[in-house]
Design an enzyme around this catalytic site. Structure first.
Site, short mmCIF file in Angstrom:
data_model
loop_
_atom_site.label_atom_id
_atom_site.label_comp_id
_atom_site.label_asym_id
_atom_site.label_seq_id
_atom_site.Cartn_x
_atom_site.Cartn_y
_atom_site.Cartn_z
N ARG A 87 11.05 3.78 3.38
CA ARG A 87 10.71 2.82 4.44
C ARG A 87 11.97 2.06 4.78
NH1 ARG A 87 5.67 -1.23 4.53
NH2 ARG A 87 4.72 0.76 5.12
N LYS A 107 26.53 -3.25 -0.74
CA LYS A 107 28.00 -3.14 -0.73
C LYS A 107 28.49 -2.48 0.55
CE LYS A 107 27.65 -2.17 -5.64
NZ LYS A 107 27.64 -1.01 -6.56
N ARG A 126 0.80 -1.22 0.00
CA ARG A 126 0.00 0.00 0.00
C ARG A 126 0.84 1.28 0.00
NH1 ARG A 126 -2.81 -4.00 1.61
NH2 ARG A 126 -0.83 -4.56 2.53
N1 CP Z 1 -0.38 -0.05 5.75
C1 CP Z 1 0.82 -0.36 5.25
O1 CP Z 1 1.84 0.21 5.65
O2 CP Z 1 0.81 -1.33 4.31
P1 CP Z 1 2.09 -1.79 3.46
O3 CP Z 1 3.05 -2.45 4.45
O4 CP Z 1 1.56 -2.74 2.44
O5 CP Z 1 2.72 -0.57 2.90
#
Ligand code: CP
Length: 368
Positions: free
Chosen positions: A104, A83, A54
């Site tokens: 992320r 690396k 998402r």
């Molecule tokens: N809600 C959410 O963070 O989903 P994903 O891990 O699929 O990004």
């Protein structure tokens, strides 16, 4: 590099700024085509060092729908991190190619460290078990759009409250709104961390069963037990099905209660709940794209009402001979200087992951 706005924690924005963002998100949701060329010529760096469906795809769809372009990766294996390149060097490099970065990372505080070396705004798209502010904005827009306001609610947060970064961020953000009461529903082993409880001191209670509170709730926020954060597989297997929402349990809830879930869902919501009008978790995913469109516009200064160019001032304290005690904090996994903010007397919070430490100050800065 640091006097620009980033979104690392939901508290990086004032309540007024969040409200403006939600207003823009609602406008976009009503007429997305109106915004089709707003980001023409701009590039989003979509850097996912950890899996996502998402968040990554809604960010990428958001930039595409705004007329911009996207570069990036969806797994670490295809980057030079394999690396041994540091997160801060990686981000510094990519920020030279892009106008805005969504990242992320499994390590807590990695987006914060990245924001110190980036030439462009950095958005935390989830850091370990710590925070997930754009999911929070998604949740707030869903509540605002479907309830009409964000106040006077009793909200139950259920499941893995220890490792669930979405609930940590959501509680922080909802604490800005009027008369929100929290019910934390979890097994003892997966309780809400103390630093979040301290944030909402007199506004929460804790229960062990959904049935103990469901009839009083205006919103029920379900979460998955986070397998990837457990040290022991056995412990995960013991706790994974602690809560399963089904039609029978739901029959006791208010007729207008909203059921939210950041997804992915495992067993914690039975599929027989999906067709109930209170189940709005798939609508929620679409609001996620609209609010990310609004966020990109705001951080790039492309909306009518801009963010304040100066962010909320931040304490940056150096402590004598003191490291963060969280082994999953970026200061313990990479060469990143430990910095802290003051909590109380000799207690400090890690600036990257919010872990509490005891210490003595060497140097105290206030940074914008
Ligand atoms: N809600 C959410 O963070 O989903 P994903 O891990 O699929 O990004």
């Amino acid at each position: 590099m640091n006097n620009k706005r980033h979104l690392i924690s939901p508290m990086d924005f004032s309540k007024g700024e969040i409200d403006d963002l939600l207003e823009l998100g609602e406008k976009i949701a009503k007429d997305p085509k109106e915004y089709a060329n707003v980001c023409s010529g701009k590039i989003l760096g979509s850097l996912f060092f950890e899996p996502s469906t998402r968040t990554r795809l809604s960010f990428e769809a958001a930039m595409n729908r705004l007329g911009g372009n996207v570069i990036g990766f969806s797994e670490v294996a295809s980057s030079s991190v394999t690396k041994g390149e540091s997160t801060q060097d990686t981000i510094r490099t990519i920020s030279g190619y892009t106008d805005i970065i969504a990242m992320r990372h499994p390590i807590e505080g990695a987006p914060k460290a990245a924001s110190f070396t980036s030439y462009v705004p950095v958005i935390n798209a989830g850091d370990g078990s710590h925070l997930h502010p754009t999911q929070t904005l998604t949740d707030l827009l869903t509540i605002k759009a479907l309830k009409g306001h964000i106040s006077n609610f009793k909200i139950g947060l259920c499941g893995d409250l220890k490792f669930g970064r979405t609930v940590h961020s959501l509680v922080k953000a909802l604490s800005l709104y009027e008369n929100i009461q929290f019910v934390f529903i979890s097994p003892t082993e997966l309780q809400m961390p103390q630093y979040i409880k301290s944030h909402v001191k007199n506004k929460y209670c804790e229960v062990r069963n959904i049935e103990d509170c469901i009839e009083d709730l205006d919103i029920l926020y379900m979460t998955r037990v986070q397998k990837e954060r457990f040290c022991s597989e056995q412990e995960y297997l013991r706790l994974k099905d602690s809560y399963i929402l089904d039609r029978y349990k739901l029959s006791k809830a208010k007729k207008d209660m909203l059921i939210l879930h950041p997804l992915p869902r495992l067993n914690e919501i039975n599929v027989d709940v999906d067709e109930d009008s209170r189940a709005v978790y798939f609508q929620q995913t679409k609001y996620g794209m609209y609010i990310r469109m609004a966020l990109i516009m705001k951080l790039l200064g492309l909306s009518e009402k801009s963010l304040n160019p100066i962010k909320i001032p931040e304490e940056r304290i150096r402590l004598y001979d003191c490291k963060c005690g969280n082994s999953k904090c970026i200061t313990n996994t990479e060469n990143v200087e430990p910095l802290f903010y003051h909590i109380d007397k000799d207690t400090y919070g890690c600036l990257y992951c919010d872990n509490k430490v005891k210490g003595r100050e060497i140097h105290h800065d206030i940074a914008n």
